[in-house]
Scaffold this motif. Structure first.
Motif, PDB file in Angstrom:
ATOM      1  N   MET A 108      36.687 -26.259   1.110  1.00  0.00           N
ATOM      2  CA  MET A 108      36.475 -27.168   0.372  1.00  0.00           C
ATOM      3  C   MET A 108      35.281 -28.536   0.271  1.00  0.00           C
ATOM      4  N   PRO A 109      34.406 -27.850   0.642  1.00  0.00           N
ATOM      5  CA  PRO A 109      33.611 -29.433   1.897  1.00  0.00           C
ATOM      6  C   PRO A 109      32.948 -29.756  -0.045  1.00  0.00           C
ATOM      7  N   ALA A 110      31.903 -30.994   0.297  1.00  0.00           N
ATOM      8  CA  ALA A 110      31.755 -31.646  -0.589  1.00  0.00           C
ATOM      9  C   ALA A 110      30.352 -31.019  -0.424  1.00  0.00           C
ATOM     10  N   LEU A 111      29.675 -30.359  -1.878  1.00  0.00           N
ATOM     11  CA  LEU A 111      28.140 -30.335  -2.076  1.00  0.00           C
ATOM     12  C   LEU A 111      27.361 -31.484  -2.968  1.00  0.00           C
ATOM     13  N   LYS A 112      26.458 -32.332  -1.597  1.00  0.00           N
ATOM     14  CA  LYS A 112      25.362 -33.598  -2.877  1.00  0.00           C
ATOM     15  C   LYS A 112      24.164 -32.939  -3.527  1.00  0.00           C
ATOM     16  N   ARG A 113      24.092 -32.227  -2.632  1.00  0.00           N
ATOM     17  CA  ARG A 113      22.887 -31.751  -3.496  1.00  0.00           C
ATOM     18  C   ARG A 113      22.212 -29.727  -3.069  1.00  0.00           C
ATOM     19  N   ALA A 114      21.968 -28.846  -4.399  1.00  0.00           N
ATOM     20  CA  ALA A 114      21.934 -27.990  -4.285  1.00  0.00           C
ATOM     21  C   ALA A 114      21.575 -27.067  -2.805  1.00  0.00           C
ATOM     22  N   ASP A 115      20.531 -27.748  -2.347  1.00  0.00           N
ATOM     23  CA  ASP A 115      19.255 -27.868  -0.825  1.00  0.00           C
ATOM     24  C   ASP A 115      20.583 -27.423   0.862  1.00  0.00           C
ATOM     25  N   GLN A 116      21.983 -27.691  -0.103  1.00  0.00           N
ATOM     26  CA  GLN A 116      22.655 -27.681   1.204  1.00  0.00           C
ATOM     27  C   GLN A 116      23.636 -27.100   1.062  1.00  0.00           C
ATOM     28  N   MET A 117      23.917 -25.567   0.228  1.00  0.00           N
ATOM     29  CA  MET A 117      23.962 -24.951  -0.377  1.00  0.00           C
ATOM     30  C   MET A 117      25.072 -23.680   0.821  1.00  0.00           C
ATOM     31  N   ALA A 118      23.348 -23.416   1.407  1.00  0.00           N
ATOM     32  CA  ALA A 118      23.296 -22.109   1.881  1.00  0.00           C
ATOM     33  C   ALA A 118      23.752 -22.054   3.662  1.00  0.00           C
ATOM     34  N   ALA A 119      23.837 -23.827   4.353  1.00  0.00           N
ATOM     35  CA  ALA A 119      24.323 -23.924   5.921  1.00  0.00           C
ATOM     36  C   ALA A 119      25.757 -23.575   5.300  1.00  0.00           C
ATOM     37  N   LYS A 120      25.959 -24.683   4.101  1.00  0.00           N
ATOM     38  CA  LYS A 120      27.734 -24.809   4.352  1.00  0.00           C
ATOM     39  C   LYS A 120      27.967 -23.595   4.150  1.00  0.00           C
ATOM     40  N   ILE A 121      27.644 -22.835   3.553  1.00  0.00           N
ATOM     41  CA  ILE A 121      28.445 -20.845   3.282  1.00  0.00           C
ATOM     42  C   ILE A 121      28.141 -20.539   4.784  1.00  0.00           C
ATOM     43  N   ALA A 122      27.430 -20.991   5.310  1.00  0.00           N
ATOM     44  CA  ALA A 122      26.634 -19.328   6.182  1.00  0.00           C
ATOM     45  C   ALA A 122      28.324 -20.328   7.615  1.00  0.00           C
ATOM     46  N   SER A 123      28.270 -21.311   7.724  1.00  0.00           N
ATOM     47  CA  SER A 123      29.380 -21.692   8.317  1.00  0.00           C
ATOM     48  C   SER A 123      30.755 -22.435   8.282  1.00  0.00           C
TER      49      SER A 123
END
Length: 299
Positions: free
Chosen positions: A213-228
């Protein structure tokens, strides 16, 4: 008079929740926690995570009192009595490699010791009280080990159909010993793990199926976090949360957790989170959340 009442309140609250002669005593009021939990489940698909245990309780929204010292076995017992979905714990490593539960990197705020946790052995820590600033009723509370908390939780889950799982904040811990302890007590599969992306990646290399469960502070971070990370959930910053973002995350089969702490720990915020479709709220005020959301549907 008010000051005296405040000093007495933790013991009064503790007595209200737990019978004297039983570690897992039944709640004395039949329509209290069980009633609110039933009502909550009837209206919403939303869970609650007890932040550092049941470290606060509220008689009403304007009068929060500390019920038991944070991150202690006393407060975790209270959280279990509240039938929460998750208990959040902060895991750190001692000088001799033991895993213990403490939020801060130093002992100063919550114990009668001083200095970094990492400079102390487990034996050193067990000499301390973890109830600084609390009622004398809790002065014997120690910094618990992760294993002690896991044993408490495993014993509870063995006796109850509704399970409580661990929300592990990986403060200062290597993945191998962390995974080993949770596996030993049968808690690994259902635990969720929060921490930096680097720590979560390291954990994934040891336990491929761990629920990250990583932190998500901005919507534009989502795709990269899902991929990694291929996360199980995101801990979404409250300011970033919108109904559209929750829907977008759910479309990826990922859950949404969010912290409602301090000034955000209010009935209005619980209602807003439930309307947006948040899956789990982390709170210091589980009772207040139950009462708010059990009272009436917000959508």
């Amino acid at each position: 008079m008010k000051r005296a009442l405040k000093r007495l309140m933790p013991g009064l609250l503790l007595g209200w929740f737990i019978e004297i002669n039983s570690v897992f005593g039944q709640l004395p009021v039949a329509d209290s926690i069980s009633y609110y939990r039933t009502q909550l489940k009837a209206h919403y698909k939303i869970g609650v995570s007890a932040h550092r245990g049941a470290s606060s309780a509220a008689l009403d929204s304007a009068a929060p009192y500390s019920a038991a010292p944070e991150n202690t076995l006393a407060t975790f017992r209270l959280a279990l009595q509240m039938q929460v979905d998750y208990i959040e714990v902060d895991v750190r490593t001692t000088k001799d490699g033991s895993l213990v539960i403490l939020h801060d990197g130093t002992l100063n705020r919550t114990t009668n010791g001083t200095g970094p946790v990492s400079d102390q052995t487990l034996a050193d820590l067990k000499k301390l009280s973890a109830a600084k600033g609390m009622s004398d009723a809790f002065k014997s509370e120690q910094i618990p080990t992760l294993a002690e908390v896991c044993q408490l939780l495993a014993d509870w889950n063995a006796r109850h159909s509704a399970k409580t799982n661990l929300y592990v904040d990986c403060k200062d811990v290597a993945p191998e010993p962390l995974v080993a302890v949770l596996t030993r007590y049968g808690l690994l599969a259902d635990a969720v793990f929060y921490g930096s992306d680097e720590k979560l990646l390291a954990l994934k290399s040891v336990a491929a199926g761990a629920k990250l469960m990583p932190a998500l502070k901005r919507a534009d971070q989502m795709a990269a976090k899902i991929a990694s990370l291929h996360p199980y959930a995101f801990d979404v910053s409250w300011p970033a949360l919108t109904e559209a973002l929750v829907r977008q995350i759910h479309q990826q089969n990922i859950k949404v957790f969010s912290d409602l702490l301090d000034e955000l720990d209010t009935p209005a915020a619980y209602e807003k989170a439930s309307r947006m479709g948040v899956d789990v709220i982390q709170t210091d005020q589980a009772l207040q959340m139950y009462k708010t959301l059990a009272a009436k549907p917000t959508h």
